[in-house]
Design a protein around this motif. Structure first.
Motif, PDB file in Angstrom:
ATOM      1  N   PRO A 161       0.800  -1.228   0.000  1.00 28.21           N
ATOM      2  CA  PRO A 161       0.000   0.000   0.000  1.00 28.21           C
ATOM      3  C   PRO A 161       0.832   1.277   0.000  1.00 28.21           C
ATOM      4  O   PRO A 161       0.497   2.241  -0.671  1.00 28.21           O
ATOM      5  CB  PRO A 161      -0.819  -0.102   1.287  1.00 28.21           C
ATOM      6  N   ALA A 162       1.922   1.283   0.747  1.00 20.91           N
ATOM      7  CA  ALA A 162       2.743   2.489   0.846  1.00 20.91           C
ATOM      8  C   ALA A 162       3.392   2.824  -0.490  1.00 20.91           C
ATOM      9  O   ALA A 162       3.369   3.975  -0.931  1.00 20.91           O
ATOM     10  CB  ALA A 162       3.812   2.309   1.918  1.00 20.91           C
TER      11      ALA A 162
ATOM     12  N   GLY B 231      -7.403   8.861   3.155  1.00 25.06           N
ATOM     13  CA  GLY B 231      -6.905   7.584   3.672  1.00 25.06           C
ATOM     14  C   GLY B 231      -5.813   7.024   2.792  1.00 25.06           C
ATOM     15  O   GLY B 231      -4.826   6.469   3.278  1.00 25.06           O
ATOM     16  N   VAL B 232      -5.983   7.185   1.478  1.00 24.58           N
ATOM     17  CA  VAL B 232      -4.944   6.732   0.546  1.00 24.58           C
ATOM     18  C   VAL B 232      -3.681   7.553   0.737  1.00 24.58           C
ATOM     19  O   VAL B 232      -2.571   7.021   0.735  1.00 24.58           O
ATOM     20  CB  VAL B 232      -5.440   6.816  -0.915  1.00 24.58           C
ATOM     21  N   LYS B 233      -3.847   8.862   0.941  1.00 20.78           N
ATOM     22  CA  LYS B 233      -2.681   9.729   1.168  1.00 20.78           C
ATOM     23  C   LYS B 233      -1.928   9.306   2.426  1.00 20.78           C
ATOM     24  O   LYS B 233      -0.704   9.321   2.464  1.00 20.78           O
ATOM     25  CB  LYS B 233      -3.122  11.186   1.272  1.00 20.78           C
ATOM     26  N   ALA B 234      -2.660   8.877   3.452  1.00 17.45           N
ATOM     27  CA  ALA B 234      -2.024   8.434   4.699  1.00 17.45           C
ATOM     28  C   ALA B 234      -1.212   7.155   4.484  1.00 17.45           C
ATOM     29  O   ALA B 234      -0.228   6.914   5.194  1.00 17.45           O
ATOM     30  CB  ALA B 234      -3.069   8.206   5.776  1.00 17.45           C
ATOM     31  N   LEU B 235      -1.596   6.352   3.513  1.00 16.58           N
ATOM     32  CA  LEU B 235      -0.862   5.107   3.248  1.00 16.58           C
ATOM     33  C   LEU B 235       0.582   5.363   2.832  1.00 16.58           C
ATOM     34  O   LEU B 235       1.467   4.565   3.133  1.00 16.58           O
ATOM     35  CB  LEU B 235      -1.557   4.296   2.140  1.00 16.58           C
ATOM     36  N   GLN B 236       0.812   6.472   2.148  1.00 12.31           N
ATOM     37  CA  GLN B 236       2.170   6.726   1.656  1.00 12.31           C
ATOM     38  C   GLN B 236       3.162   7.003   2.778  1.00 12.31           C
ATOM     39  O   GLN B 236       4.369   6.896   2.580  1.00 12.31           O
ATOM     40  CB  GLN B 236       2.179   7.850   0.630  1.00 12.31           C
ATOM     41  N   ASP B 237       2.670   7.342   3.965  1.00 11.75           N
ATOM     42  CA  ASP B 237       3.553   7.594   5.100  1.00 11.75           C
ATOM     43  C   ASP B 237       3.943   6.317   5.831  1.00 11.75           C
ATOM     44  O   ASP B 237       4.825   6.338   6.696  1.00 11.75           O
ATOM     45  CB  ASP B 237       2.892   8.565   6.079  1.00 11.75           C
ATOM     46  N   MET B 238       3.272   5.217   5.506  1.00  9.89           N
ATOM     47  CA  MET B 238       3.620   3.940   6.129  1.00  9.89           C
ATOM     48  C   MET B 238       4.950   3.441   5.565  1.00  9.89           C
ATOM     49  O   MET B 238       5.288   3.730   4.424  1.00  9.89           O
ATOM     50  CB  MET B 238       2.561   2.874   5.786  1.00  9.89           C
ATOM     51  N   PRO B 239       5.685   2.678   6.345  1.00  7.43           N
ATOM     52  CA  PRO B 239       6.876   2.055   5.774  1.00  7.43           C
ATOM     53  C   PRO B 239       6.451   1.045   4.707  1.00  7.43           C
ATOM     54  O   PRO B 239       5.384   0.436   4.816  1.00  7.43           O
ATOM     55  CB  PRO B 239       7.530   1.340   6.957  1.00  7.43           C
ATOM     56  N   SER B 240       7.280   0.878   3.708  1.00  6.02           N
ATOM     57  CA  SER B 240       6.956  -0.078   2.662  1.00  6.02           C
ATOM     58  C   SER B 240       7.063  -1.503   3.205  1.00  6.02           C
ATOM     59  O   SER B 240       7.624  -1.738   4.279  1.00  6.02           O
ATOM     60  CB  SER B 240       7.903   0.094   1.471  1.00  6.02           C
TER      61      SER B 240
ATOM     62  N   ALA C 191      -2.664   4.362  12.353  1.00  6.09           N
ATOM     63  CA  ALA C 191      -2.509   5.530  11.484  1.00  6.09           C
ATOM     64  C   ALA C 191      -3.170   5.294  10.135  1.00  6.09           C
ATOM     65  O   ALA C 191      -3.706   6.207   9.543  1.00  6.09           O
ATOM     66  CB  ALA C 191      -1.032   5.862  11.312  1.00  6.09           C
ATOM     67  N   SER C 192      -3.125   4.060   9.637  1.00  4.02           N
ATOM     68  CA  SER C 192      -3.721   3.783   8.324  1.00  4.02           C
ATOM     69  C   SER C 192      -5.228   3.717   8.391  1.00  4.02           C
ATOM     70  O   SER C 192      -5.905   3.864   7.405  1.00  4.02           O
ATOM     71  CB  SER C 192      -3.158   2.483   7.760  1.00  4.02           C
ATOM     72  N   GLU C 193      -5.774   3.481   9.583  1.00  3.92           N
ATOM     73  CA  GLU C 193      -7.234   3.449   9.729  1.00  3.92           C
ATOM     74  C   GLU C 193      -7.736   4.862   9.789  1.00  3.92           C
ATOM     75  O   GLU C 193      -8.706   5.290   9.406  1.00  3.92           O
ATOM     76  CB  GLU C 193      -7.648   2.695  10.985  1.00  3.92           C
TER      77      GLU C 193
END
Length: 186
Positions: free
Chosen positions: A86-87, A119-128, A184-186
């Motif tokens: 997702p990230a 929510g999709v924008k928040a996914l990019q901050d997650m580690p891959s 954070a992703s939720e």
């Protein structure tokens, strides 16, 4: 009676949903053919599947998978970007949007949960996915290295207790980070 093309496309959409952890819905209206080809190449290089689909057919597959709340995102042009990371997929799309404002992200599907564009924008901050795997392997490998080092250099019993104590601390730290990322992703 559905035509063969629609039946085939429903099968492809179903396969994309089954093989992906995240599906991102994009609107590509206003992009030139060259820009779409550039986007497809970048996504392909990152192992992200990208497919333009009919909204009604996407909805058929969503209903089969009991995904609720997708209908508001199925208006206008829709292309699906699906992958296991997702990230990486969201970061790649938002990077593309910086140079090509005509591409927009409508929303996404994470598992069976529909998320909006924020929510999709928040996914990019997650580690891959690769970063999470590296952390897990590092968390497992470090105590083993410590155990070998202690056994070679000092009091085995005291060293063994220290290694076990550090291992518990590292596992707790990794689990806490994963929990925070999920929240954070939720």
């Amino acid at each position: 009676m559905p035509n063969d093309t629609n039946v085939q496309q429903v099968g492809q959409i179903r396969e994309l949903f089954e093989s992906s952890d995240v599906i991102l819905l994009t609107d590509f209206k206003g992009l030139t053919v060259a820009e779409v080809n550039d986007l497809r190449q970048k996504l392909r290089d990152a192992n992200v599947q990208y497919k333009v689909c009919k909204n009604t057919l996407i909805n058929v597959v969503a209903q089969e998978r009991e995904i609720e709340g997708l209908a508001p995102y199925l208006k206008g042009n829709t292309a699906l970007a699906g992958c296991d990371d997702p990230a990486a997929s969201s970061k790649l799309l938002f990077d593309f949007i910086e140079d090509h404002e005509n591409l927009t992200i409508k929303g996404g599907i994470l598992g069976t949960t529909v998320i909006d564009a924020d929510g999709v924008k928040a996914l990019q901050d997650m580690p891959s996915r690769d970063q999470l795997i590296a952390k897990a392997i590092g968390g497992i490998g470090a105590p083993l290295y410590g155990l070998v080092n202690v056994l070679n250099n000092g009091s085995p019993i005291q060293g063994f207790v220290n290694v076990l104590n550090n291992t518990i601390g590292q596992v707790t730290s990794v689990l806490t980070q994963i929990a925070e990322q999920k929240k954070a992703s939720e």
